[in-house]
Every structure is written in C-alpha cells, then in structure tokens.
Write a protein that holds these residues in place. Structure first.
Motif, PDB file in Angstrom:
ATOM      1  N   GLY A 195      -8.319  15.100 -30.946  1.00 25.66           N
ATOM      2  CA  GLY A 195      -8.182  14.371 -29.693  1.00 25.66           C
ATOM      3  C   GLY A 195      -8.065  15.323 -28.528  1.00 25.66           C
ATOM      4  O   GLY A 195      -7.762  16.512 -28.691  1.00 25.66           O
ATOM      5  N   GLY A 196      -8.301  14.802 -27.349  1.00 27.67           N
ATOM      6  CA  GLY A 196      -8.181  15.594 -26.132  1.00 27.67           C
ATOM      7  C   GLY A 196      -7.606  14.736 -25.017  1.00 27.67           C
ATOM      8  O   GLY A 196      -7.909  13.543 -24.930  1.00 27.67           O
ATOM      9  N   ILE A 197      -6.782  15.344 -24.182  1.00 33.02           N
ATOM     10  CA  ILE A 197      -6.194  14.603 -23.065  1.00 33.02           C
ATOM     11  C   ILE A 197      -6.277  15.438 -21.798  1.00 33.02           C
ATOM     12  O   ILE A 197      -6.252  16.670 -21.831  1.00 33.02           O
ATOM     13  N   CYS A 198      -6.431  14.750 -20.694  1.00 33.88           N
ATOM     14  CA  CYS A 198      -6.329  15.330 -19.369  1.00 33.88           C
ATOM     15  C   CYS A 198      -5.844  14.224 -18.446  1.00 33.88           C
ATOM     16  O   CYS A 198      -5.602  13.099 -18.897  1.00 33.88           O
ATOM     17  N   LEU A 199      -5.666  14.532 -17.203  1.00 31.60           N
ATOM     18  CA  LEU A 199      -5.150  13.538 -16.281  1.00 31.60           C
ATOM     19  C   LEU A 199      -6.105  12.348 -16.201  1.00 31.60           C
ATOM     20  O   LEU A 199      -7.299  12.512 -15.939  1.00 31.60           O
ATOM     21  N   HIS A 200      -5.578  11.155 -16.462  1.00 34.26           N
ATOM     22  CA  HIS A 200      -6.301   9.880 -16.353  1.00 34.26           C
ATOM     23  C   HIS A 200      -7.373   9.686 -17.428  1.00 34.26           C
ATOM     24  O   HIS A 200      -8.187   8.770 -17.316  1.00 34.26           O
ATOM     25  N   GLU A 201      -7.392  10.520 -18.478  1.00 32.35           N
ATOM     26  CA  GLU A 201      -8.461  10.369 -19.469  1.00 32.35           C
ATOM     27  C   GLU A 201      -8.010  10.868 -20.836  1.00 32.35           C
ATOM     28  O   GLU A 201      -7.234  11.821 -20.941  1.00 32.35           O
ATOM     29  N   VAL A 202      -8.517  10.187 -21.878  1.00 34.04           N
ATOM     30  CA  VAL A 202      -8.242  10.559 -23.265  1.00 34.04           C
ATOM     31  C   VAL A 202      -9.559  10.597 -24.014  1.00 34.04           C
ATOM     32  O   VAL A 202     -10.360   9.662 -23.930  1.00 34.04           O
ATOM     33  N   LEU A 203      -9.815  11.674 -24.744  1.00 30.14           N
ATOM     34  CA  LEU A 203     -11.002  11.802 -25.582  1.00 30.14           C
ATOM     35  C   LEU A 203     -10.617  11.563 -27.027  1.00 30.14           C
ATOM     36  O   LEU A 203      -9.592  12.047 -27.494  1.00 30.14           O
ATOM     37  N   GLY A 204     -11.464  10.857 -27.746  1.00 33.03           N
ATOM     38  CA  GLY A 204     -11.232  10.618 -29.163  1.00 33.03           C
ATOM     39  C   GLY A 204     -11.010   9.146 -29.443  1.00 33.03           C
ATOM     40  O   GLY A 204     -11.211   8.311 -28.564  1.00 33.03           O
ATOM     41  N   PRO A 205     -10.574   8.812 -30.655  1.00 29.11           N
ATOM     42  CA  PRO A 205     -10.308   9.787 -31.733  1.00 29.11           C
ATOM     43  C   PRO A 205     -11.572  10.172 -32.473  1.00 29.11           C
ATOM     44  O   PRO A 205     -12.477   9.355 -32.646  1.00 29.11           O
ATOM     45  N   ILE A 206     -11.637  11.409 -32.894  1.00 32.96           N
ATOM     46  CA  ILE A 206     -12.721  11.867 -33.760  1.00 32.96           C
ATOM     47  C   ILE A 206     -12.121  12.142 -35.136  1.00 32.96           C
ATOM     48  O   ILE A 206     -11.243  12.989 -35.286  1.00 32.96           O
ATOM     49  N   ILE A 207     -12.580  11.389 -36.113  1.00 34.11           N
ATOM     50  CA  ILE A 207     -12.099  11.545 -37.491  1.00 34.11           C
ATOM     51  C   ILE A 207     -13.005  12.537 -38.206  1.00 34.11           C
ATOM     52  O   ILE A 207     -14.217  12.315 -38.315  1.00 34.11           O
ATOM     53  N   PHE A 208     -12.423  13.626 -38.664  1.00 33.59           N
ATOM     54  CA  PHE A 208     -13.240  14.599 -39.403  1.00 33.59           C
ATOM     55  C   PHE A 208     -13.703  13.983 -40.719  1.00 33.59           C
ATOM     56  O   PHE A 208     -12.911  13.406 -41.473  1.00 33.59           O
ATOM     57  N   GLN A 209     -14.960  14.133 -40.991  1.00 39.52           N
ATOM     58  CA  GLN A 209     -15.553  13.584 -42.211  1.00 39.52           C
ATOM     59  C   GLN A 209     -15.788  14.707 -43.221  1.00 39.52           C
ATOM     60  O   GLN A 209     -15.927  15.884 -42.854  1.00 39.52           O
ATOM     61  N   ASN A 210     -15.814  14.294 -44.495  1.00 38.46           N
ATOM     62  CA  ASN A 210     -16.136  15.206 -45.601  1.00 38.46           C
ATOM     63  C   ASN A 210     -15.164  16.376 -45.692  1.00 38.46           C
ATOM     64  O   ASN A 210     -15.538  17.518 -45.922  1.00 38.46           O
ATOM     65  N   ILE A 211     -13.872  16.085 -45.473  1.00 40.50           N
ATOM     66  CA  ILE A 211     -12.861  17.102 -45.708  1.00 40.50           C
ATOM     67  C   ILE A 211     -11.796  16.492 -46.602  1.00 40.50           C
ATOM     68  O   ILE A 211     -11.722  15.270 -46.759  1.00 40.50           O
TER      69      ILE A 211
END
Length: 346
Positions: A195-211
């Motif tokens: 995941g990633g965060i910054c002011l006023h925004e959130v990126l993700g969620p990205i679920i890692f596959q094949n691990i």
C-alpha cells in the motif's frame, strides 16, 4: 474494658457538655472513668472524638534505602523486585520482602508494566543513521512531507492472536471449545499486501500473487516491479511529477534491478534509515486496517477469504486518518532527534 464506638462517643460528649459528671457517664456506658477523661480531653484539644493518628509499625526500610531501591530500578528497569529485596539489609537487619520493594517503587511513581516488544534492535550505526536523518529533516513542515509517497508491505495472517482479543466467559469455562481461539504459531495461511499513502490519497491494496509456502520464495525484485511498481507506482508518478518515493530497505526495494527500473522512469527515491518503522507513517495505517479486520464476521479461515476481507475493509480507513499520519511527520522527526536516534513513542 470495652472500647466506645463512634456513636457512643458522641453521646458521651453530649452528656458531658450538659454537665453530667464523668463517673456517671462512665457507669452509663460501662467503661473505666479514665476512658471518659481521655475522651473529654481529646475533644477539648481537637474538637473531634476520633482517635489520634498513631505512628504504626516502624518501616522495615529507611528513607535512604528507599532512595537506593528507587535508583536501582530507574537505572535498570528490568531488575526484579526479589533481587532488590535480597540486596537491601533492612532496618535493624530485618528481612525485606519483594512486596515491600514493589510498594516502595509505587510510592515513588514506578509501576510494573510490560515492556514494548515491537521496537527493532538498534545498533550504534542504525542509531546514528536515524539521528542524522532526523537532523536533516527537522525543519521540514508537513507541506513538504505531502509530496512524499509512503509505501510499505504488510503480511496479514488468517491465524491472528495478538493478545488484544477478549471474550466473555464463566470462570470455569476457559477451555470450552467455543472459548478457544486457535492460533498457528508458524503463521498459517496469509496474504502479503502493498500500500501507499500521501496527503488526500491512498494507493492499493495490491495483493502479491504466487508467494507463500510452495509458491516461490516470497517477494522478489521481479515481483515487486511487475506487481507494484509497473501497475501502480509508475502511473502515479506520471501524474505527480514533483513527488518522491519512500520505501524501506527490504531487499526487493534496494536490488539493482529495482533501482535501474526506478531510474529509468525518473522516480526519485528518498534515502531511508534502516530499522525505522516509527518514522514511516504508513505503519499506523496497517494498525488501522487490522482494527477494521478484527470486526469482520465470520473471521476469515482461508487465504482467499483473508484477501477478500482486506479488499472489503480497505476503504473503511478514512482519508482524514491518513492526513493526520502525514501531518505527524515533523513530530516524528523531532522525537527521533530528541532520542538521538533511539526508540520513540511512535
């Protein structure tokens, strides 16, 4: 001779005030005349019928020994009370118990608590790097931190026993089947999320596959690039040219393959001190996400259910909470600076 209780004392004083002789009052209450005499004298001196304060049993430790006990545990918080009790001679060589030591510490404001077990091991080199980072960014305002994209990965296990879950049960039903929370100490099924965060925004969620068990060796530089950087980070930086990427020093992040990929796409990376989760505001984002997961019913029993639960609760973390985390960065740097690179409350 019997003692006078509080109501009888008040009645005796009332009769004495009316002029009744002390011998008659003593006969009326069945006590020795000297008891009434002392009661009347105490009332005239203090205006009360209560007993005077007594010195009580002499303390087994002197004030000097109390200060020594306090200094011992301030210098070494992990020192046990029983060891301190053995080292203290005691007043007139009387033995000192560990309970006495604990009472003396409580009197001086020290209380027995569990130590924080989440702090990483900080070497001298790590402390210096953290201190230098805090010094360099000590005068940054949160407006400068708003151009940083804070990123991280976190693993969420299906079997989760963090010690904070509580149940309601009877005293003799601790091991009843419905009162037991099964926990796989080796982790069990889990999902790795970026995941990633910054002011006023959130990126993700990205679920890692094949691990995971039987599906590879975990997050590698290739998977980090293919599953995170290329689909999520590169498009974000194409829209936010003035941003800088923050990531910790995990091997997939610092690998030459990853560095070449980021340089090729003109993505600047902030130099980050090792062992510094308290400086990364996204760590508290994971805590907020876990609190939302604790409310999911029924609890996920498989990795697929855990993955879906993470996707469902991801939007529940309010953007206002994320903004507060970003705005806390100046305070975090100040705390590390005050601790000279040591551990902080974050």
């Amino acid at each position: 001779m019997p003692r006078l209780n509080a109501p009888d004392r008040e009645r005796a004083i009332g009769q004495l005030t009316l002029g009744t002789p002390q011998n008659e009052v003593a006969n009326a209450f069945g006590v020795h005349p000297s008891t009434i005499t002392r009661l009347w004298q105490r009332y005239l001196q203090t205006g009360s019928t209560n007993d005077l304060a007594r010195s009580g049993r002499p303390r087994v430790t002197t004030e000097r020994e109390n200060r020594a006990i306090y200094r011992q545990h301030v210098r070494d918080p992990f020192h046990i009370a029983a060891a301190t009790a053995r080292d203290v001679a005691g007043n007139r060589n009387r033995p000192v118990s560990s309970r006495t030591v604990r009472r003396r510490l409580v009197d001086r404001g020290l209380h027995c608590r569990r130590p924080d077990r989440t702090a990483p091991v900080l070497t001298a080199h790590a402390r210096l790097a953290r201190y230098q980072f805090a010094q360099q960014h000590l005068n940054w305002t949160w407006r400068q931190w708003q151009n940083i994209l804070f990123t991280d990965e976190s693993r969420f296990c299906v079997s989760n026993a963090d010690g904070r879950i509580r149940i309601w049960r009877r005293d003799n039903q601790r091991y009843a089947p419905n009162n037991i929370l099964e926990w796989d100490r080796w982790g069990g099924p889990s999902v790795m999320i970026w995941g990633g965060i910054c002011l006023h925004e959130v990126l993700g969620p990205i679920i890692f596959q094949n691990i995971g068990p039987g599906r590879g060796n975990g997050v590698t530089a290739e998977r980090y690039i293919d599953q995170v950087l290329r689909p999520a980070v590169v498009p974000f930086f194409n829209q936010h040219r003035n941003f800088t990427l923050q990531q910790d020093n995990a091997r997939p992040h610092t690998a030459r393959l990853t560095a070449d990929f980021l340089q090729h796409h003109n993505i600047g990376v902030m130099q980050w001190p090792a062992y510094s989760p308290d400086l990364n505001s996204i760590e508290h984002f994971w805590d907020a996400l876990q609190q939302e997961l604790n409310n999911v019913q029924p609890r996920p029993a498989t990795a697929a259910a855990q993955e879906q639960a993470n996707r469902d609760v991801w939007p529940n973390v309010h953007i206002a909470s994320v903004n507060r985390l970003i705005r806390s960065m100046p305070a975090r740097c100040h705390a590390v600076d005050q601790a000279r690179g040591g551990h902080t409350q974050y």
